[in-house]
Write an enzyme that holds these catalytic residues in place. Structure first.
Site, PDB file in Angstrom:
ATOM      1  N   GLU A 273       0.857  -1.289   0.076  1.00 20.26           N
ATOM      2  CA  GLU A 273       0.007   0.077  -0.190  1.00 20.26           C
ATOM      3  C   GLU A 273       0.779   1.312   0.145  1.00 20.26           C
ATOM      4  O   GLU A 273       0.499   2.238  -0.553  1.00 20.26           O
ATOM      5  CB  GLU A 273      -0.915  -0.065   1.114  1.00 20.26           C
ATOM      6  CG  GLU A 273      -1.917   0.993   1.248  1.00 20.26           C
ATOM      7  CD  GLU A 273      -3.205   0.781   2.326  1.00 20.26           C
ATOM      8  OE1 GLU A 273      -2.818   0.262   3.183  1.00 20.26           O
ATOM      9  OE2 GLU A 273      -4.161   1.242   1.942  1.00 20.26           O
ATOM     10  N   HIS A 294       7.336 -26.386   0.937  1.00 19.38           N
ATOM     11  CA  HIS A 294       6.519 -27.505   0.314  1.00 19.38           C
ATOM     12  C   HIS A 294       5.453 -26.862  -0.697  1.00 19.38           C
ATOM     13  O   HIS A 294       4.319 -27.346  -0.776  1.00 19.38           O
ATOM     14  CB  HIS A 294       5.887 -28.437   1.197  1.00 19.38           C
ATOM     15  CG  HIS A 294       6.919 -29.070   1.999  1.00 19.38           C
ATOM     16  ND1 HIS A 294       7.406 -30.361   1.608  1.00 19.38           N
ATOM     17  CD2 HIS A 294       7.563 -28.730   3.136  1.00 19.38           C
ATOM     18  CE1 HIS A 294       8.529 -30.421   2.659  1.00 19.38           C
ATOM     19  NE2 HIS A 294       8.353 -29.534   3.533  1.00 19.38           N
ATOM     20  N   LYS A 410     -13.868   2.925  -3.081  1.00 19.11           N
ATOM     21  CA  LYS A 410     -14.749   3.370  -1.919  1.00 19.11           C
ATOM     22  C   LYS A 410     -15.895   4.213  -2.544  1.00 19.11           C
ATOM     23  O   LYS A 410     -17.157   3.950  -1.825  1.00 19.11           O
ATOM     24  CB  LYS A 410     -13.810   4.211  -1.335  1.00 19.11           C
ATOM     25  CG  LYS A 410     -12.947   3.559  -0.377  1.00 19.11           C
ATOM     26  CD  LYS A 410     -12.325   4.326   0.823  1.00 19.11           C
ATOM     27  CE  LYS A 410     -11.297   3.804   1.490  1.00 19.11           C
ATOM     28  NZ  LYS A 410     -10.551   4.709   2.382  1.00 19.11           N
TER      29      LYS A 410
END
Ligand code: PA5
Length: 423
Positions: A273, A294, A410
């Site tokens: 961010e 793994h 937003k």
């Protein structure tokens, strides 16, 4: 003074050379400019006497007052308002005992209903954190949980809620003042993802009985070191990573510690961010050793050479767990190669082997070494990355303290909400 954390065994091109004078001047200039401005308030969080320095006595007193009868601590908040607290608790209070901590960083109604069905209001303390005081994810959670508390506790419900928000402005601050909720501060100059060492992370830590002053001391030790040396490890790491961002745009953080799994996620928010702007940035990726040997190791070894792998390793961990003998396994090779060893021996061998294999395959790596995993070291580790992020932002010539790119979604969310019928 205790030894600070250290970046060791650095095999990243460019790291060993001094930062060129012009870049060093730019980093220094931005460091000073941001530190003095309203952006980099995280720097002042660790400076006693500054306006941002946390009131640890008040935080501890409130934690003590609220402790009685509480078995579940629920943190409402998202992004930086949740990840810091979660990282502190997962790193240093990983036990299964009470109080249990729940970090509700997603307003997924399914998940939230499940939580409420399984908790008892009289044994629950809710900590709602929003720096802006207006984040809809957190407000929606607060509405639901307040109603849930009220339905069972009647007039006493307010004592089961603590808020944390900007000291002066925002809807949450107004609500706290009007209704008399206990309310801590997130200093105005401290952005969400840089707020772990404010009340955001320190209140849950105090509630868990951790030494909150020690987090600040650990971070301060690194701040003082950086002040004295402009060619410090954080600046050099940032410079080396940014210089090769075109070739290696991915930064993998791979702690060899389950307790630091949440730290990887905290790092990803901070790095992503803060730095992803104007078409620039470095892409963070969370990993954990040994688990990702793994899962991701094949990609790191033989996939595109576009990554730098940064390990975090604790030098003096507490547990070793010697491996006991088991009857009937004398002829079984996979059991025999572990004979007389401890789980720690294996874990350490796997770390060394993974690092060496990656280096041999030409993948740049470095290790952030912590003396031990405690409040002091963790405070320093947070600060290490906050400062590295500041330097990386300066080197990329972007502002690491804002997030303009999240606004578009937003605005659209508000439109969708207004345009769709309620369920
Ligand atoms: O780092 C940031 O600024 C964000 O991730 C915020 O922490 C997140 O959006 C939550 O914001 P607020 O604390 O205002 O609710």
């Amino acid at each position: 003074m205790r030894k600070k954390i250290e970046l060791v065994d650095v095999k990243i091109p460019g790291f060993d050379e001094p930062i060129p004078a012009s870049t060093a001047a730019l980093l220094e200039k931005k460091y000073k400019e941001w530190t003095a401005s309203d952006f980099a308030g995280f720097r002042r969080l660790v400076q006693p006497g500054s306006a941002e320095f946390p009131d640890t006595a008040r935080i501890k007193k409130l934690a003590d007052e609220k402790h009685h009868g509480i078995k579940d601590f629920v943190l409402l908040g998202t992004g930086g308002s949740s990840l810091g607290g979660e990282t502190l608790i997962r790193a240093l209070r990983p036990s299964l005992g009470t109080p249990r901590f729940h970090f509700m960083d997603n307003n997924d109604p399914e998940w939230f209903s499940w939580l409420l069905q399984n908790l008892k209001p009289e044994e629950t303390l809710v900590y709602a954190v929003s720096k802006s005081g207006k984040t809809p994810e957190t407000i929606s959670q607060l509405l639901v949980i307040s109603d849930w508390l009220k339905a069972k506790l009647g007039d006493k419900w307010k004592s089961h809620l603590v808020l944390s928000t900007d000291p002066e402005k925002g809807d949450l601050r107004e609500l706290a003042s009007a209704q008399g909720f206990a309310c801590l501060e997130v200093p105005s100059a401290v952005g969400g993802r840089f707020s772990v060492l404010s009340s955001v992370g320190l209140f849950p830590a105090a509630f868990a009985g951790l030494n909150i002053e020690s987090f600040l001391s650990g971070a301060r030790s690194l701040a003082e070191h950086a002040e004295k040396d402009s060619q410090n490890q954080m600046a050099k790491l940032a410079h080396a990573l940014v210089s090769h961002a075109g070739k290696r745009p991915i930064t993998v953080l791979m702690p060899y510690s389950s307790q630091l799994g949440a730290f990887s996620r905290w790092f990803c928010q901070l790095w992503g961010e803060s730095l992803g702007k104007n078409g620039k940035g470095l892409t963070p990726f969370p990993a954990i050793g040994t688990t990702d040997q793994h899962s991701q190791m094949q990609l790191y070894m033989e996939g595109p050479k576009d990554k730098t792998i940064l390990f975090v390793k604790v030098k003096k961990p507490d547990a070793t767990l010697p491996l006991p003998k088991m009857e009937g396994t004398e002829k079984l090779p996979s059991f025999q190669e572990l004979a007389g060893r401890s789980m720690r021996d294996l874990f350490d061998a796997e770390f060394n082997a993974t690092r060496d294999a990656l280096q041999a395959a030409g993948v740049p790596t470095a290790t952030i070494e912590l003396d031990c995993l405690d409040e002091y070291a963790l405070g320093a580790l947070f600060y290490f990355w906050e400062l590295t992020t500041l330097y990386a932002g300066a080197a990329l010539e972007i502002n690491p303290f804002d997030q303009p790119g999240v606004e578009a979604a937003k605005i659209l969310t508000k439109r969708y909400l207004a345009a769709t019928p309620g369920k």
